[in-house]
Structure formats: C-alpha cells, structure tokens
Design an enzyme around this catalytic site. Structure first.
Site, PDB file in Angstrom:
ATOM      1  N   ASP A 198      -9.270 -31.673 -28.736  1.00 29.99           N
ATOM      2  CA  ASP A 198      -9.648 -30.641 -29.718  1.00 29.99           C
ATOM      3  C   ASP A 198      -8.437 -29.858 -30.220  1.00 29.99           C
ATOM      4  O   ASP A 198      -7.377 -29.820 -29.578  1.00 29.99           O
ATOM      5  CB  ASP A 198     -10.693 -29.675 -29.123  1.00 29.99           C
ATOM      6  CG  ASP A 198     -10.194 -28.917 -27.902  1.00 29.99           C
ATOM      7  OD1 ASP A 198      -9.517 -29.529 -27.051  1.00 29.99           O
ATOM      8  OD2 ASP A 198     -10.469 -27.703 -27.805  1.00 29.99           O
ATOM      9  N   GLU A 226     -10.717 -28.029 -24.678  1.00 32.48           N
ATOM     10  CA  GLU A 226      -9.713 -27.348 -23.843  1.00 32.48           C
ATOM     11  C   GLU A 226      -9.488 -25.943 -24.366  1.00 32.48           C
ATOM     12  O   GLU A 226      -9.344 -24.990 -23.602  1.00 32.48           O
ATOM     13  CB  GLU A 226      -8.400 -28.150 -23.866  1.00 32.48           C
ATOM     14  CG  GLU A 226      -7.352 -27.660 -22.867  1.00 32.48           C
ATOM     15  CD  GLU A 226      -6.468 -26.539 -23.386  1.00 32.48           C
ATOM     16  OE1 GLU A 226      -5.747 -25.934 -22.579  1.00 32.48           O
ATOM     17  OE2 GLU A 226      -6.502 -26.242 -24.598  1.00 32.48           O
TER      18      GLU A 226
HETATM   19 ZN   LIG Z   1      -3.190 -27.358 -26.090  1.00 29.41          ZN
END
Ligand SMILES: [Zn+2]
Length: 375
Positions: free
Chosen positions: A81, A142
């Site tokens: 992401d 994340e």
């Molecule tokens: Zn990162």
C-alpha cells in the site's frame, strides 16, 4: 543479462509499479501484478485470507522460491500500500532521480522495496545463482498501523531473518531497533450547565483534558522515549460548560519498561485531572506494536553489514523511533532488520528516489542472498 540491462529493467519495473494505484485497503490490482511477476520468476505466490480481518480488497501476498542450497532462510518483505494522495501517480525521471510529476506522492514508499525484491529475484533466476530457500511477504495496509502484518497467520511468519525494505534514507542504513508504541483514546466526562447563568453546576470536561495535558511530560523524554498528544476535541457553544472532551495521544520507547512507565504516568495524570475536577474519564489504550532490538554483534546483523560491503555501500547501524512491519514480525518470532531503500521525503508530494539507490538496493539483496548460503 548484464547489470546495465538489469538496471534498465529495474527502473521500468519501478515506474510500472508506481503507476498502479494501491492506496491502503485497495491493494488488489497491485498485489495481482506482483503475484504474476513472482510466478514468472519461478516462485509460488498466493494471497492469505487476511482480507476479512483487515478490510482490504486482497490479502497479504506470500511467495516462496525453493532453494538449491542449505542456508539461512531469508524473508524479503515490503508493503503493497501507499499513502494518499497516491492515485494516478505519474512518475518522471530527471537527472537520475524519480519524482512524481503531479500532486501525488511518488509511492517509492514502498514500491522501491517491491521493485528491488522483484529485480533481485529476476537476477537470481536468470543467473542461476545458488541460493537457500527464499520467502517474500508483501503486506497490505502497513500505512494504517501495520494492519496486514498483524493479520498474518503464524504459519506464514517463518524464516531465519527478514529484510524489511521500508525505510527512507541512503542504502546501507540498517535499522536494528525500534520502539514499543502505546496509543490512547480518552473521553473525559463532566457535567453541562449554562456557562453564564449557573456555571457552578457544571464540570468542564475541556478543562479536565487541558489540565491532564499540562501535567503530562511530552516531547522527547529521554534518548529512547517520546510522548505526544494528538487530538483534543470537545465542547460546543461558548455558553455551555463542556460535558465531554476527547483526547488522544501516545508514548514510545525502545526500552519497553520505560514505555510502560510513561504509559502509566500519562494514564494517572488523566485520571487525576478527572478526579480533581469531580468528573470521570474512560481511557482505552492500545499497544500498536512491541519494540525490538537486535544486538549490533548479532550474526544476522553481521550478514547484512557484509552484504552492504560486498554491494559497495557503507553500512551503518541505526535505531529508530518509528514502527514498521519489522516490529510486528520480530515480535512474532521472525527477527527482522529494516533497510533504507534510498527514498526521501516520504509521505509528501516531494517524495523521490535515485535510480542509483534502486540499483544499490538490488546489489545488497543479491549479496545477502549469496551470503545466506551455508559455506
Ligand atoms: Zn513504508
């Protein structure tokens, strides 16, 4: 394929990767692209079933490359992401540096890491480099608080050392320690009353929150420890004593006991402020992740340092105040180091990465893969 062609392919891979939108939670298209690439390199690739838990439109991507030698099992990890604004990214290469040409981030965080992993595995395959088994873990969300890594199944957290390609700064920085991180959401409850007619009957929740904030020690508390207040939200009209006020904040320390001490201290200041005013407070604490600390003389750290030296980059061991998937993976039993990939100004529209740093990262990975083979 010589290094120059590999370098051109690496840049092409990176540019193609950043053009595929993958804001947190919407990683499916980019994940599928990565899975196809990995399969084309002889890896098995699959998505785990974490999407129900994470809310993403796909799972974490897990790939394995069987080895033809014994040795330490390296896990190469990055996240799928990117942060916003990160849709419709149009990368431009100028003077050997890649930037976004529009009003978006570049997405080098973390597609520099993803591209380096793909190029390293491509060279391993085409050069028939002897290697121990390799694993790849590409996580979702994340950026939303290590959500994908936390949702990994225990069985997918295997290996001897994880190289998390997800730090800004020059290639060669090896992050060997990160803090334990606690966050809180507190709701102060007072009593509302007309502020002009009968303020005596009111208890201000805003005042409670304010005195709690003033009593807290904030900022950098010692070399390893920080604390901060994030949001204060409460009250309404000026003529009403505020009945409710929300407060958020956090503390972090690379010393887990110190993190706990500061957490208790902040907690106590909020309870004291509420009690003294005659109100109440509900405090919800969340441990975002555990800290970790690999010893500078740890043999796994030494392997990465040697890999940097072989790759012609100066290794430096550093500690950080931020978390990463490496925090989750280490706490869950897979020792990890986080490697700088050359990205700069991450999470901003100024974000960039130098082509030479992308190349250097691939050389470090290849050297680590070579060194992991048992001699
Ligand atoms: Zn990162």
């Amino acid at each position: 394929m010589d290094d120059r062609h590999g370098s051109e392919r690496l840049l092409a891979t990176f540019l193609e990767a950043v053009r595929i939108d993958s804001p947190s939670g919407e990683e499916a298209a980019f994940g599928a692209w990565c899975a196809e690439r990995l399969k084309g390199l002889g890896a098995t690739a699959r998505f785990d079933d974490s999407s129900r838990a994470t809310g993403s439109d796909t799972g974490n991507l897990i790939a394995e490359v069987p080895g033809d030698r014994e040795g330490a099992v390296l896990v190469l990890s990055a996240h799928l992401d990117t942060v916003e604004p990160g849709r419709g990214i149009a990368p431009a290469v100028d003077g050997g540096v890649v930037r976004s040409s529009g009003g978006t981030v570049l997405g080098a965080d973390d597609k520099a890491g993803v591209a380096a992993i793909l190029e390293a595995l491509a060279r391993v395959a085409e050069q028939a480099r002897p290697h121990a088994p390799l694993r790849v873990v590409l996580t979702v969300q994340e950026e939303k608080g290590l959500v994908g890594a936390k949702a990994l199944a225990d069985a997918d957290i295997r290996g001897d050392l994880c190289l998390v390609l997800d730090a800004h700064g020059p290639v060669g920085r090896i992050i060997i320690s990160a803090p334990t991180h606690h966050t809180f959401t507190a709701t102060f409850e007072g009593v509302s009353a007309h502020a002009g007619v009968e303020p005596e009957r009111g208890i201000s929740a805003v005042a409670m929150a304010a005195s709690a904030v003033c009593a807290m020690r904030l900022g950098r508390l010692d070399e390893e420890t920080t604390a901060n207040v994030g949001e204060v939200r409460g009250g309404g009209e000026t003529n009403v004593v505020a009945a409710s006020c929300l407060l958020t904040g956090e503390c972090r320390s690379r010393d887990p006991e110190q993190a706990e001490r500061i957490r208790l201290e902040m907690d106590e200041e909020m309870r004291l402020a509420a009690r003294s005013a005659g109100g109440s407070v509900r405090i919800d604490w969340v441990k975002q992740y555990d800290g970790y600390r690999l010893a500078p003389d740890d043999e796994r750290v030494a392997l990465v340092e040697r890999a940097c030296a072989v790759a012609g980059v100066e290794p430096s061991l550093v500690v950080t105040g931020g978390g990463s998937d490496g925090s989750v993976l280490t706490a869950r039993g897979l020792p990890s180091v986080v490697l700088s990939c050359g990205m700069t100004d991450v999470h901003s529209t100024q974000e960039s990465v130098a082509v030479t740093d992308l190349d250097a990262m691939v050389r470090v990975l290849l050297a680590a893969i070579d060194l992991a083979v048992s001699s």
